[in-house]
Design a protein around this motif. Sequence first.
Motif, PDB file in Angstrom:
ATOM      1  N   LEU A 180       0.826  -1.213   0.000  1.00  0.00           N
ATOM      2  CA  LEU A 180       0.000   0.000   0.000  1.00  0.00           C
ATOM      3  C   LEU A 180       0.857   1.260   0.000  1.00  0.00           C
ATOM      4  CD1 LEU A 180      -2.859  -1.044   2.445  1.00  0.00           C
ATOM      5  CD2 LEU A 180      -2.989  -0.780  -0.037  1.00  0.00           C
ATOM      6  N   ALA A 181       1.941   1.268   0.772  1.00  0.00           N
ATOM      7  CA  ALA A 181       2.839   2.425   0.795  1.00  0.00           C
ATOM      8  C   ALA A 181       3.495   2.624  -0.569  1.00  0.00           C
ATOM      9  CB  ALA A 181       3.901   2.250   1.871  1.00  0.00           C
ATOM     10  N   PHE A 182       3.927   1.537  -1.194  1.00  0.00           N
ATOM     11  CA  PHE A 182       4.527   1.623  -2.532  1.00  0.00           C
ATOM     12  C   PHE A 182       3.512   2.141  -3.546  1.00  0.00           C
ATOM     13  CE2 PHE A 182       5.471  -0.381  -6.649  1.00  0.00           C
ATOM     14  CZ  PHE A 182       6.699   0.215  -6.906  1.00  0.00           C
ATOM     15  N   ASN A 183       2.280   1.652  -3.468  1.00  0.00           N
ATOM     16  CA  ASN A 183       1.225   2.079  -4.378  1.00  0.00           C
ATOM     17  C   ASN A 183       0.951   3.575  -4.221  1.00  0.00           C
ATOM     18  OD1 ASN A 183      -0.814   1.766  -6.312  1.00  0.00           O
ATOM     19  ND2 ASN A 183      -2.361   1.541  -4.719  1.00  0.00           N
ATOM     20  N   THR A 184       0.922   4.067  -2.980  1.00  0.00           N
ATOM     21  CA  THR A 184       0.705   5.490  -2.731  1.00  0.00           C
ATOM     22  C   THR A 184       1.837   6.324  -3.309  1.00  0.00           C
ATOM     23  OG1 THR A 184      -0.512   4.968  -0.717  1.00  0.00           O
ATOM     24  CG2 THR A 184       0.340   7.210  -0.918  1.00  0.00           C
ATOM     25  N   GLN A 185       3.066   5.852  -3.143  1.00  0.00           N
ATOM     26  CA  GLN A 185       4.216   6.574  -3.680  1.00  0.00           C
ATOM     27  C   GLN A 185       4.163   6.629  -5.212  1.00  0.00           C
ATOM     28  OE1 GLN A 185       8.003   4.847  -2.691  1.00  0.00           O
ATOM     29  NE2 GLN A 185       9.150   6.575  -3.479  1.00  0.00           N
ATOM     30  N   VAL A 186       3.820   5.523  -5.845  1.00  0.00           N
ATOM     31  CA  VAL A 186       3.713   5.489  -7.312  1.00  0.00           C
ATOM     32  C   VAL A 186       2.607   6.420  -7.786  1.00  0.00           C
ATOM     33  CG1 VAL A 186       3.075   4.016  -9.268  1.00  0.00           C
ATOM     34  CG2 VAL A 186       4.721   3.200  -7.588  1.00  0.00           C
ATOM     35  N   MET A 187       1.478   6.446  -7.085  1.00  0.00           N
ATOM     36  CA  MET A 187       0.378   7.341  -7.477  1.00  0.00           C
ATOM     37  C   MET A 187       0.788   8.802  -7.346  1.00  0.00           C
ATOM     38  SD  MET A 187      -3.006   5.339  -6.037  1.00  0.00           S
ATOM     39  CE  MET A 187      -3.717   6.860  -5.560  1.00  0.00           C
ATOM     40  N   ASN A 188       1.480   9.164  -6.268  1.00  0.00           N
ATOM     41  CA  ASN A 188       1.930  10.547  -6.094  1.00  0.00           C
ATOM     42  C   ASN A 188       2.925  10.953  -7.175  1.00  0.00           C
ATOM     43  OD1 ASN A 188       0.344  11.067  -3.868  1.00  0.00           O
ATOM     44  ND2 ASN A 188       1.959  10.649  -2.381  1.00  0.00           N
ATOM     45  N   GLN A 189       3.855  10.066  -7.512  1.00  0.00           N
ATOM     46  CA  GLN A 189       4.821  10.377  -8.566  1.00  0.00           C
ATOM     47  C   GLN A 189       4.143  10.481  -9.917  1.00  0.00           C
ATOM     48  OE1 GLN A 189       7.832   7.347  -8.107  1.00  0.00           O
ATOM     49  NE2 GLN A 189       8.972   8.556  -6.610  1.00  0.00           N
ATOM     50  N   GLU A 231      11.762  36.963 -17.758  1.00  0.00           N
ATOM     51  CA  GLU A 231      11.724  35.822 -16.835  1.00  0.00           C
ATOM     52  C   GLU A 231      10.270  35.510 -16.504  1.00  0.00           C
ATOM     53  OE1 GLU A 231      13.583  34.240 -12.608  1.00  0.00           O
ATOM     54  OE2 GLU A 231      13.809  36.341 -13.152  1.00  0.00           O
ATOM     55  N   VAL A 232       9.923  34.224 -16.618  1.00  0.00           N
ATOM     56  CA  VAL A 232       8.564  33.769 -16.361  1.00  0.00           C
ATOM     57  C   VAL A 232       8.623  32.567 -15.426  1.00  0.00           C
ATOM     58  CG1 VAL A 232       6.472  32.807 -17.396  1.00  0.00           C
ATOM     59  CG2 VAL A 232       7.790  34.489 -18.659  1.00  0.00           C
ATOM     60  N   ILE A 233       7.727  32.549 -14.450  1.00  0.00           N
ATOM     61  CA  ILE A 233       7.557  31.376 -13.593  1.00  0.00           C
ATOM     62  C   ILE A 233       6.095  30.972 -13.677  1.00  0.00           C
ATOM     63  CG2 ILE A 233       7.665  30.446 -11.253  1.00  0.00           C
ATOM     64  CD1 ILE A 233       9.834  32.531 -10.635  1.00  0.00           C
ATOM     65  N   ILE A 234       5.869  29.691 -13.975  1.00  0.00           N
ATOM     66  CA  ILE A 234       4.497  29.191 -13.987  1.00  0.00           C
ATOM     67  C   ILE A 234       4.407  27.997 -13.045  1.00  0.00           C
ATOM     68  CG2 ILE A 234       4.103  29.976 -16.347  1.00  0.00           C
ATOM     69  CD1 ILE A 234       4.134  27.076 -17.231  1.00  0.00           C
ATOM     70  N   GLU A 235       3.226  27.832 -12.488  1.00  0.00           N
ATOM     71  CA  GLU A 235       2.918  26.682 -11.647  1.00  0.00           C
ATOM     72  C   GLU A 235       1.675  26.016 -12.203  1.00  0.00           C
ATOM     73  OE1 GLU A 235       4.468  28.389  -7.313  1.00  0.00           O
ATOM     74  OE2 GLU A 235       2.328  28.247  -7.707  1.00  0.00           O
ATOM     75  N   THR A 236       1.491  24.750 -11.853  1.00  0.00           N
ATOM     76  CA  THR A 236       0.296  24.055 -12.310  1.00  0.00           C
ATOM     77  C   THR A 236      -0.935  24.671 -11.649  1.00  0.00           C
ATOM     78  OG1 THR A 236       0.497  22.416 -10.534  1.00  0.00           O
ATOM     79  CG2 THR A 236       1.481  21.867 -12.668  1.00  0.00           C
ATOM     80  N   GLY A 237      -2.052  24.532 -12.313  1.00  0.00           N
ATOM     81  CA  GLY A 237      -3.290  25.072 -11.768  1.00  0.00           C
ATOM     82  C   GLY A 237      -3.811  24.281 -10.587  1.00  0.00           C
ATOM     83  N   GLU A 238      -3.467  23.018 -10.543  1.00  0.00           N
ATOM     84  CA  GLU A 238      -3.918  22.139  -9.461  1.00  0.00           C
ATOM     85  C   GLU A 238      -2.709  21.547  -8.751  1.00  0.00           C
ATOM     86  OE1 GLU A 238      -7.092  22.242  -8.794  1.00  0.00           O
ATOM     87  OE2 GLU A 238      -7.429  23.416 -10.598  1.00  0.00           O
ATOM     88  N   PRO A 239      -2.827  21.310  -7.440  1.00  0.00           N
ATOM     89  CA  PRO A 239      -1.680  20.789  -6.686  1.00  0.00           C
ATOM     90  C   PRO A 239      -1.603  19.278  -6.718  1.00  0.00           C
ATOM     91  CG  PRO A 239      -3.487  21.197  -5.194  1.00  0.00           C
ATOM     92  CD  PRO A 239      -3.954  21.627  -6.571  1.00  0.00           C
ATOM     93  N   TYR A 240      -0.472  18.779  -6.306  1.00  0.00           N
ATOM     94  CA  TYR A 240      -0.397  17.361  -5.983  1.00  0.00           C
ATOM     95  C   TYR A 240      -0.131  17.260  -4.493  1.00  0.00           C
ATOM     96  CZ  TYR A 240       4.736  17.225  -5.712  1.00  0.00           C
ATOM     97  OH  TYR A 240       6.039  17.421  -5.359  1.00  0.00           O
ATOM     98  N   THR A 241      -0.613  16.185  -3.898  1.00  0.00           N
ATOM     99  CA  THR A 241      -0.552  16.037  -2.452  1.00  0.00           C
ATOM    100  C   THR A 241       0.726  15.329  -2.046  1.00  0.00           C
ATOM    101  OG1 THR A 241      -2.942  15.844  -2.425  1.00  0.00           O
ATOM    102  CG2 THR A 241      -1.792  15.154  -0.444  1.00  0.00           C
ATOM    103  N   VAL A 242       1.510  15.989  -1.226  1.00  0.00           N
ATOM    104  CA  VAL A 242       2.715  15.377  -0.678  1.00  0.00           C
ATOM    105  C   VAL A 242       2.333  14.545   0.537  1.00  0.00           C
ATOM    106  CG1 VAL A 242       4.971  15.827   0.342  1.00  0.00           C
ATOM    107  CG2 VAL A 242       4.153  17.237  -1.526  1.00  0.00           C
ATOM    108  N   ASN A 243       1.578  15.119   1.435  1.00  0.00           N
ATOM    109  CA  ASN A 243       0.954  14.414   2.550  1.00  0.00           C
ATOM    110  C   ASN A 243      -0.318  15.171   2.890  1.00  0.00           C
ATOM    111  OD1 ASN A 243       1.662  16.576   4.364  1.00  0.00           O
ATOM    112  ND2 ASN A 243       3.706  15.715   4.512  1.00  0.00           N
ATOM    113  N   SER A 244      -1.029  14.746   3.891  1.00  0.00           N
ATOM    114  CA  SER A 244      -2.338  15.345   4.170  1.00  0.00           C
ATOM    115  C   SER A 244      -2.254  16.832   4.548  1.00  0.00           C
ATOM    116  CB  SER A 244      -3.047  14.565   5.272  1.00  0.00           C
ATOM    117  OG  SER A 244      -2.265  14.584   6.461  1.00  0.00           O
ATOM    118  N   ASP A 245      -1.102  17.275   5.052  1.00  0.00           N
ATOM    119  CA  ASP A 245      -0.956  18.668   5.461  1.00  0.00           C
ATOM    120  C   ASP A 245      -0.233  19.532   4.439  1.00  0.00           C
ATOM    121  OD1 ASP A 245      -2.138  18.047   7.888  1.00  0.00           O
ATOM    122  OD2 ASP A 245      -0.211  17.515   8.805  1.00  0.00           O
ATOM    123  N   ASN A 246       0.302  18.935   3.381  1.00  0.00           N
ATOM    124  CA  ASN A 246       1.164  19.680   2.475  1.00  0.00           C
ATOM    125  C   ASN A 246       0.794  19.398   1.024  1.00  0.00           C
ATOM    126  OD1 ASN A 246       3.253  21.196   1.465  1.00  0.00           O
ATOM    127  ND2 ASN A 246       4.822  19.687   1.878  1.00  0.00           N
TER     128      ASN A 246
END
Length: 194
Positions: A20-29, A158-173
């Motif tokens: 399950l931990a490996f699966n979560t890591q693969v999904m986040n990546q 100089e331009v900096i862009i970020e994605t419109g939606e975040p990805y979850t690192v953990n529940s607080d971040n």
Amino acid sequence: MNAGLAITFVIGGLFLITILAFNTQVMNQSQELTLSSINQNALDNLVDVLDNDFNKIGFNAGTAVPFTTITDQNIIFQGDVYDTDTYGSTNIRWYFDKNDAVSSTSNPNDYYLKRTGPIGNASYGTIEFPVVYFDMNYYTANGTVTSDKASVKKVEVEVIIETGEPYTVNSDNVEYPRLVWKRIFVPNNINLPY
């Protein structure tokens, strides 16, 4: 209870937790990679338009000073930026509008970088690019920073862009994948020997 059966359950439980931990890591990546790819495509589209416009500053302008406005987040210049139209040299404006936040995404840092042109009798309208940061510097031929429109020979963007939606690192971040692009344009038409 049988000791062998208890050990089997413990080992099986540890194995399941590992999977399950490996699966979560693969999904986040996978999520981060997908968002980064989308971000790269957005940056590529923006850079294509910037390259076209800034390399044609002063092209067929009919004036030695093609700049009307030069500030760190706003530029208006003359140039024949369209190859297949009948307009000739027109005014083009690029500006970072911090009063116009992007409302279609969850990223609180996104604002619109706007490109308007040609400005004048006819207009192709405004193109909007969601960006986090946009800045320009202007240089003379020897690389000195200048605010004098007549002595500008190089424009740094100089331009900096970020994605419109975040990805979850953990529940607080949560994080927004970011791309930075920087280039100094040296348009041929304002660097011709006279």
